[in-house]
Design a protein around this motif. Structure first.
Motif, mmCIF file in Angstrom:
data_model
loop_
_atom_site.group_PDB
_atom_site.id
_atom_site.type_symbol
_atom_site.label_atom_id
_atom_site.label_comp_id
_atom_site.label_asym_id
_atom_site.label_seq_id
_atom_site.Cartn_x
_atom_site.Cartn_y
_atom_site.Cartn_z
ATOM 1 N N MET A 1 30.848 28.401 -119.198
ATOM 2 C CA MET A 1 30.912 29.038 -119.949
ATOM 3 C C MET A 1 29.276 27.916 -119.945
ATOM 4 O O MET A 1 29.686 26.791 -119.809
ATOM 5 C CB MET A 1 30.358 29.444 -121.163
ATOM 6 N N THR A 2 27.718 28.427 -120.077
ATOM 7 C CA THR A 2 26.802 27.165 -119.763
ATOM 8 C C THR A 2 26.484 27.043 -121.046
ATOM 9 O O THR A 2 25.784 27.975 -121.917
ATOM 10 C CB THR A 2 25.869 27.470 -118.486
ATOM 11 N N THR A 3 25.211 25.971 -121.490
ATOM 12 C CA THR A 3 24.612 25.830 -122.605
ATOM 13 C C THR A 3 23.326 26.215 -122.133
ATOM 14 O O THR A 3 22.986 26.355 -121.325
ATOM 15 C CB THR A 3 24.508 24.448 -123.062
ATOM 16 N N ARG A 4 22.984 26.201 -123.323
ATOM 17 C CA ARG A 4 21.106 26.514 -123.330
ATOM 18 C C ARG A 4 20.382 25.328 -123.287
ATOM 19 O O ARG A 4 19.481 25.419 -124.549
ATOM 20 C CB ARG A 4 21.193 27.906 -124.313
ATOM 21 N N ILE A 5 20.759 24.331 -123.334
ATOM 22 C CA ILE A 5 20.246 23.217 -122.899
ATOM 23 C C ILE A 5 18.177 23.355 -123.025
ATOM 24 O O ILE A 5 17.726 22.428 -123.183
ATOM 25 C CB ILE A 5 21.047 22.190 -122.784
ATOM 26 N N LEU A 6 18.409 24.253 -122.047
ATOM 27 C CA LEU A 6 17.091 24.344 -120.838
ATOM 28 C C LEU A 6 16.108 25.281 -121.839
ATOM 29 O O LEU A 6 14.479 25.780 -121.039
ATOM 30 C CB LEU A 6 16.866 23.665 -119.390
ATOM 31 N N GLN A 7 16.850 25.766 -122.691
ATOM 32 C CA GLN A 7 15.757 26.785 -122.865
ATOM 33 C C GLN A 7 13.924 26.552 -123.559
ATOM 34 O O GLN A 7 13.590 25.267 -124.176
ATOM 35 C CB GLN A 7 16.467 27.817 -124.961
ATOM 36 N N GLY A 8 13.643 27.489 -123.633
ATOM 37 C CA GLY A 8 11.718 26.601 -123.749
ATOM 38 C C GLY A 8 11.069 26.321 -122.666
ATOM 39 O O GLY A 8 9.887 26.559 -122.466
ATOM 40 N N ARG A 9 11.615 26.016 -121.801
ATOM 41 C CA ARG A 9 11.404 24.993 -120.810
ATOM 42 C C ARG A 9 10.924 25.972 -119.282
ATOM 43 O O ARG A 9 11.354 26.995 -119.530
ATOM 44 C CB ARG A 9 12.349 23.868 -119.908
ATOM 45 N N THR A 10 10.051 25.646 -118.522
ATOM 46 C CA THR A 10 9.609 26.288 -117.537
ATOM 47 C C THR A 10 9.184 25.115 -116.058
ATOM 48 O O THR A 10 8.793 24.377 -116.206
ATOM 49 C CB THR A 10 8.071 26.352 -117.395
ATOM 50 N N ALA A 11 10.268 25.644 -115.528
ATOM 51 C CA ALA A 11 10.621 24.780 -113.963
ATOM 52 C C ALA A 11 10.328 24.824 -112.965
ATOM 53 O O ALA A 11 9.818 26.096 -112.616
ATOM 54 C CB ALA A 11 11.659 24.276 -114.265
ATOM 55 N N PHE A 12 9.461 24.170 -111.725
ATOM 56 C CA PHE A 12 9.150 24.272 -110.208
ATOM 57 C C PHE A 12 9.854 23.811 -109.964
ATOM 58 O O PHE A 12 9.610 22.420 -109.687
ATOM 59 C CB PHE A 12 7.515 23.777 -110.691
ATOM 60 N N VAL A 13 10.737 23.906 -109.048
ATOM 61 C CA VAL A 13 11.481 23.788 -107.958
ATOM 62 C C VAL A 13 10.808 24.071 -106.301
ATOM 63 O O VAL A 13 10.892 25.122 -106.311
ATOM 64 C CB VAL A 13 12.869 24.091 -107.889
ATOM 65 N N THR A 14 10.283 22.736 -105.208
ATOM 66 C CA THR A 14 9.989 22.396 -104.069
ATOM 67 C C THR A 14 11.002 23.458 -103.699
ATOM 68 O O THR A 14 11.813 22.450 -103.304
ATOM 69 C CB THR A 14 9.444 21.782 -103.990
ATOM 70 N N GLY A 15 11.632 23.755 -102.094
ATOM 71 C CA GLY A 15 12.359 23.758 -101.430
ATOM 72 C C GLY A 15 13.261 24.501 -102.537
ATOM 73 O O GLY A 15 14.589 24.112 -102.230
ATOM 74 N N GLY A 16 12.929 25.614 -103.132
ATOM 75 C CA GLY A 16 14.282 25.837 -104.032
ATOM 76 C C GLY A 16 14.586 26.986 -103.460
ATOM 77 O O GLY A 16 15.648 27.470 -104.003
ATOM 78 N N SER A 17 14.818 27.532 -102.170
ATOM 79 C CA SER A 17 15.014 28.684 -101.381
ATOM 80 C C SER A 17 16.628 28.934 -100.934
ATOM 81 O O SER A 17 17.585 29.798 -101.304
ATOM 82 C CB SER A 17 15.179 29.644 -100.245
ATOM 83 N N ARG A 18 17.036 27.170 -100.479
ATOM 84 C CA ARG A 18 18.069 27.058 -99.952
ATOM 85 C C ARG A 18 18.641 26.007 -100.264
ATOM 86 O O ARG A 18 17.873 24.910 -101.216
ATOM 87 C CB ARG A 18 18.197 27.040 -98.507
ATOM 88 N N GLY A 19 19.991 25.624 -100.308
ATOM 89 C CA GLY A 19 21.041 24.250 -100.631
ATOM 90 C C GLY A 19 20.706 23.985 -101.390
ATOM 91 O O GLY A 19 20.833 24.424 -102.587
ATOM 92 N N ILE A 20 20.481 22.676 -101.439
ATOM 93 C CA ILE A 20 20.490 21.661 -103.029
ATOM 94 C C ILE A 20 18.969 22.441 -103.644
ATOM 95 O O ILE A 20 19.874 22.517 -105.506
ATOM 96 C CB ILE A 20 19.670 19.915 -102.354
ATOM 97 N N GLY A 21 18.199 22.615 -103.350
ATOM 98 C CA GLY A 21 16.816 22.691 -104.365
ATOM 99 C C GLY A 21 17.299 24.457 -104.771
ATOM 100 O O GLY A 21 17.136 24.767 -106.035
ATOM 101 N N ALA A 22 18.543 25.578 -104.269
ATOM 102 C CA ALA A 22 18.439 26.437 -104.455
ATOM 103 C C ALA A 22 19.719 25.975 -105.811
ATOM 104 O O ALA A 22 19.323 26.977 -107.220
ATOM 105 C CB ALA A 22 19.729 27.194 -103.495
ATOM 106 N N ALA A 23 20.496 25.384 -105.494
ATOM 107 C CA ALA A 23 21.693 25.393 -106.219
ATOM 108 C C ALA A 23 20.708 24.968 -108.018
ATOM 109 O O ALA A 23 21.313 25.175 -108.990
ATOM 110 C CB ALA A 23 22.476 24.324 -105.960
ATOM 111 N N VAL A 24 20.143 23.920 -107.652
ATOM 112 C CA VAL A 24 19.175 23.194 -108.319
ATOM 113 C C VAL A 24 17.981 24.353 -109.327
ATOM 114 O O VAL A 24 18.332 24.596 -110.832
ATOM 115 C CB VAL A 24 17.775 22.308 -108.044
ATOM 116 N N ALA A 25 17.923 25.198 -108.671
ATOM 117 C CA ALA A 25 17.040 26.419 -109.382
ATOM 118 C C ALA A 25 18.039 27.361 -109.968
ATOM 119 O O ALA A 25 17.549 27.962 -111.771
ATOM 120 C CB ALA A 25 16.386 27.248 -108.225
ATOM 121 N N ARG A 26 19.052 27.745 -109.169
ATOM 122 C CA ARG A 26 20.121 28.147 -109.908
ATOM 123 C C ARG A 26 21.038 27.793 -111.575
ATOM 124 O O ARG A 26 21.021 28.336 -112.725
ATOM 125 C CB ARG A 26 21.453 28.871 -109.848
#
Length: 263
Positions: A1-26
């Motif tokens: 179970m995850t928390t919602r500690i980023l509720q209300g935030r908007t993120a932009f992830v460069t190189g977000g489709s694969r590898g580290i970037g994808a894991a971070v975006a998810r």
């Protein structure tokens, strides 16, 4: 179970489709953030990441473009703002053409023994700095409008140690480290924190191939903890720094390499 500690935030992830970037975006989406996922060419992979965020209750958009091109970065950040609102979490993950990583790990001799590698150091460094500087240039005004934000650079613990064959990455990420420290001071009055998460070897599809197992064995043998870093471990650290858990943390370099930088 995850928390919602980023509720209300908007993120932009460069190189977000694969590898580290994808894991971070998810992970950002799992913890409540709305996420813009930058990709260069793999639209299907980017859409899979956005679908994951949406499935966890957030909003998400995939934005295509070259993170090293000013016009395209301006367009992408505006697309993200129009779809999700002003950005207040930026994750700079792009370093350049990762297809050459296998060749780097197989390289022998000094980086100055080959003109191709001399050029490679310059090209990778330029690409990494351009991608970081441009993303910050276009996102920081949005963060100021929101009263602050968090910038996280994905670095490399190799900038504080030495890995044979990886001079290109080490030099490029060292320059990015210096940029992060400078921005941490310059942007602190705006309530914007800037930190670097620096993993050691992270097995991904970008460094996949027959050499990957050799890379893993080499790094594990030189690491006190005896393991390599996973994409999810990198993502967890980014989440902490992007959230209020890291509200007093800025200008730090966080090595995620099982103690290798200590040896």
């Amino acid at each position: 179970m995850t928390t919602r500690i980023l509720q209300g935030r908007t993120a932009f992830v460069t190189g977000g489709s694969r590898g580290i970037g994808a894991a971070v975006a998810r992970a950002l989406g799992e913890h409540g953030a709305d996420v813009a996922v930058n990709y260069h060419s793999n639209a299907a992979a980017a859409e899979a990441v956005t679908a994951h965020v949406i499935a966890h209750g957030g909003k998400a958009v995939a934005v295509q473009g070259d993170a090293g091109d000013a016009g395209q970065v301006e367009r992408m950040t505006e697309q993200a703002r129009a779809a999700l609102g002003d950005i207040n979490v930026l994750v700079c993950n792009v370093i350049g053409d990762t297809r050459a990583l296998g060749a780097l790990f197989r390289a022998t001799g000094s980086v100055v023994d080959s003109l191709d590698r001399v050029r490679g150091v310059r090209e990778v460094t330029t690409t990494a700095l351009d991608a970081a500087l441009l993303a910050c240039h276009f996102v920081v005004p949005q963060m100021r409008r929101r009263g602050g934000g968090s910038i996280v650079f994905i670095g490399a613990s190799g900038t504080h140690s030495s890995t044979p064959g990886l001079a290109e990455v080490s030099v490029a990420k060292s320059a990015q480290d210096a940029l992060a420290r400078s921005l941490a001071v310059e942007l602190a009055p705006d309530g914007i924190r800037v930190n670097t998460v620096a993993p050691g070897l992270v097995p991904t599809d970008a460094n996949a191939g027959p050499h990957q197992e050799q890379m893993i064995q080499r790094v594990e043998g030189a690491t006190p903890a005896g393991t390599v870093t996973t994409v999810d471990e990198v993502a967890d650290t980014v989440v902490a720094l992007a959230s209020d858990l890291g509200r007093r943390v800025t200008g730090v370099f966080v090595p995620l390499d099982g103690g290798r930088t200590l040896t």
